[in-house]
Design a protein around this motif. Structure first.
Motif, PDB file in Angstrom:
ATOM      1  N   ASN A 131     -23.141   1.866 -57.840  1.00  8.37           N
ATOM      2  CA  ASN A 131     -22.857   3.115 -58.549  1.00  8.37           C
ATOM      3  C   ASN A 131     -21.573   3.767 -57.825  1.00  8.37           C
ATOM      4  O   ASN A 131     -21.358   4.880 -58.017  1.00  8.37           O
ATOM      5  CB  ASN A 131     -23.958   3.970 -58.754  1.00  8.37           C
ATOM      6  CG  ASN A 131     -23.614   4.980 -59.896  1.00  8.37           C
ATOM      7  OD1 ASN A 131     -22.829   4.876 -60.871  1.00  8.37           O
ATOM      8  ND2 ASN A 131     -23.973   6.472 -59.633  1.00  8.37           N
ATOM      9  N   GLU A 132     -20.540   2.714 -57.009  1.00 11.25           N
ATOM     10  CA  GLU A 132     -19.600   3.251 -56.725  1.00 11.25           C
ATOM     11  C   GLU A 132     -18.231   3.098 -57.821  1.00 11.25           C
ATOM     12  O   GLU A 132     -18.396   2.030 -58.457  1.00 11.25           O
ATOM     13  CB  GLU A 132     -19.236   2.563 -55.363  1.00 11.25           C
ATOM     14  CG  GLU A 132     -19.951   2.867 -54.228  1.00 11.25           C
ATOM     15  CD  GLU A 132     -19.615   4.170 -53.780  1.00 11.25           C
ATOM     16  OE1 GLU A 132     -18.101   4.696 -53.815  1.00 11.25           O
ATOM     17  OE2 GLU A 132     -20.636   5.157 -53.547  1.00 11.25           O
ATOM     18  N   TYR A 133     -17.673   4.182 -58.016  1.00  9.49           N
ATOM     19  CA  TYR A 133     -16.438   4.011 -58.879  1.00  9.49           C
ATOM     20  C   TYR A 133     -15.270   5.093 -58.371  1.00  9.49           C
ATOM     21  O   TYR A 133     -15.816   6.098 -57.664  1.00  9.49           O
ATOM     22  CB  TYR A 133     -16.742   4.469 -60.385  1.00  9.49           C
ATOM     23  CG  TYR A 133     -17.389   5.570 -60.373  1.00  9.49           C
ATOM     24  CD1 TYR A 133     -16.550   6.752 -60.803  1.00  9.49           C
ATOM     25  CD2 TYR A 133     -18.787   5.958 -60.431  1.00  9.49           C
ATOM     26  CE1 TYR A 133     -16.987   7.854 -61.013  1.00  9.49           C
ATOM     27  CE2 TYR A 133     -19.214   7.159 -60.508  1.00  9.49           C
ATOM     28  CZ  TYR A 133     -18.633   8.109 -60.922  1.00  9.49           C
ATOM     29  OH  TYR A 133     -19.156   9.388 -61.023  1.00  9.49           O
ATOM     30  N   HIS A 189     -13.351   5.155 -63.561  1.00  4.45           N
ATOM     31  CA  HIS A 189     -13.668   3.769 -63.593  1.00  4.45           C
ATOM     32  C   HIS A 189     -15.181   3.250 -63.664  1.00  4.45           C
ATOM     33  O   HIS A 189     -15.915   3.920 -63.621  1.00  4.45           O
ATOM     34  CB  HIS A 189     -12.820   3.083 -62.399  1.00  4.45           C
ATOM     35  CG  HIS A 189     -11.435   2.872 -62.440  1.00  4.45           C
ATOM     36  ND1 HIS A 189     -10.618   1.775 -62.602  1.00  4.45           N
ATOM     37  CD2 HIS A 189     -10.309   3.922 -62.347  1.00  4.45           C
ATOM     38  CE1 HIS A 189      -9.421   1.910 -62.486  1.00  4.45           C
ATOM     39  NE2 HIS A 189      -9.196   3.631 -62.666  1.00  4.45           N
ATOM     40  N   GLU A 190     -15.232   1.918 -64.308  1.00  2.00           N
ATOM     41  CA  GLU A 190     -16.477   1.478 -64.297  1.00  2.00           C
ATOM     42  C   GLU A 190     -16.886   1.415 -63.106  1.00  2.00           C
ATOM     43  O   GLU A 190     -16.722   1.070 -61.997  1.00  2.00           O
ATOM     44  CB  GLU A 190     -16.306   0.022 -64.631  1.00  2.00           C
ATOM     45  CG  GLU A 190     -16.190  -0.459 -66.117  1.00  2.00           C
ATOM     46  CD  GLU A 190     -17.368  -0.166 -67.234  1.00  2.00           C
ATOM     47  OE1 GLU A 190     -18.475  -0.818 -66.898  1.00  2.00           O
ATOM     48  OE2 GLU A 190     -16.957   0.395 -68.163  1.00  2.00           O
ATOM     49  N   ALA A 191     -18.563   1.639 -62.777  1.00  4.78           N
ATOM     50  CA  ALA A 191     -18.968   1.706 -61.669  1.00  4.78           C
ATOM     51  C   ALA A 191     -19.626   0.465 -61.337  1.00  4.78           C
ATOM     52  O   ALA A 191     -20.059  -0.594 -62.174  1.00  4.78           O
ATOM     53  CB  ALA A 191     -20.283   2.609 -61.783  1.00  4.78           C
ATOM     54  N   ASP A 192     -19.670   0.171 -59.997  1.00  2.95           N
ATOM     55  CA  ASP A 192     -20.220  -1.232 -59.615  1.00  2.95           C
ATOM     56  C   ASP A 192     -21.558  -1.236 -59.361  1.00  2.95           C
ATOM     57  O   ASP A 192     -22.303  -0.063 -59.835  1.00  2.95           O
ATOM     58  CB  ASP A 192     -19.318  -1.605 -58.227  1.00  2.95           C
ATOM     59  CG  ASP A 192     -19.711  -0.713 -57.034  1.00  2.95           C
ATOM     60  OD1 ASP A 192     -20.468   0.094 -57.308  1.00  2.95           O
ATOM     61  OD2 ASP A 192     -18.860  -0.801 -55.940  1.00  2.95           O
TER      62      ASP A 192
END
Ligand code: NI
Length: 255
Positions: free
Chosen positions: A202-204, A196-199
């Protein structure tokens, strides 16, 4: 089988007929004795011959049935083997090259996942680890090696995988690699994964197929287990596959 029964009858008749001829000769000497002799007397020599023929016939029947079962099993395994697995080089937790195509000589379980997985991967890894431990307890079962393959090449370095697997069974072999090799590995095992897109931190998460493959000592995929497969079901299934493998390889008649 009916043929075997008919043959048995012929053989028994033969043994008893000889007995009656033998006793009928005696009939002239003693009439009273002959009545009981005809019913119960039995020619031991002929009986032994009949019994040996019957025994070898029965052994032949068992052997033929076993061959039929082996051929059936072979066909079933061929179809799974044809669609799954293959050779790919990945990196183990010590940074060394590890070929998935050369998982030979031992039974393996392969699970695909990623170390940042919030719940599913930890549950599945715990389950696989327990299955391996349960089977280790059984002296009849060869030692099974669990393997974890990452589907997150960007974050799962060999070191990250090493640290992560410490929380699970120490028997786990952790594998990772670059995008290309992980892409190849997942393709060979038909595992889907999508990051998925990283927040902003940089969490995904990575969506991925939740599946565990069972590999035999010839490096062939023989079965797979889903999230719904319980520990007990997996243990039973793996034992059964090992039994079948030994039967096909003529290693053992019984497990
Ligand atoms: Ni996961």
């Amino acid at each position: 089988m009916s043929l075997l029964f008919r043959f048995t009858k012929v053989l028994l008749n033969h043994a008893f007929k000889r007995a009656s001829i033998f006793s009928s000769a005696k009939r002239y000497t003693s009439k009273k004795e002959s009545v009981t002799k005809i019913r119960y007397s039995f020619n031991p020599k002929s009986g032994v011959i009949s019994a040996s023929i019957l025994l070898s016939l029965f052994a032949g029947y068992i052997w033929a049935r076993r061959q039929k079962e082996i051929n059936k099993l072979k066909k079933r395994y061929e179809s799974i083997k044809a669609t799954l697995g293959g050779s790919v080089n990945l990196t183990d937790t010590n940074g060394k090259e590890f070929s998935v195509g050369r998982l030979l000589g031992q039974w393996h379980l392969i699970y695909f996942g990623f170390t940042h997985c919030p719940d599913v991967c930890p549950e599945e890894l715990e389950k696989v680890g327990k299955v391996v431990d349960i089977l280790y307890e059984d002296p009849q079962v060869p030692k099974l090696i669990p393997i974890f393959i990452s589907v997150d090449p960007d974050r799962d370095t060999p070191e990250a995988v090493k640290v992560y697997l410490k929380d699970f069974n120490p028997k786990f072999i952790g594998l990772t690699g670059d995008k290309e090799s992980i892409g190849k590995a997942t393709k060979l095992f038909r595992v889907y994964y999508q990051a998925h897109e990283a927040d902003e931190h940089n969490e995904y998460v990575v969506d991925h197929t939740i599946i565990t493959y069972l590999i035999n000592p010839d490096g062939e995929v023989v079965d797979y287990y889903m999230r719904s497969s319980t520990e007990q079901k997996m243990v039973e299934s793996i034992k059964n596959h090992i039994k079948n493998y030994n039967l096909i390889k003529n290693k053992k008649w019984f497990f």
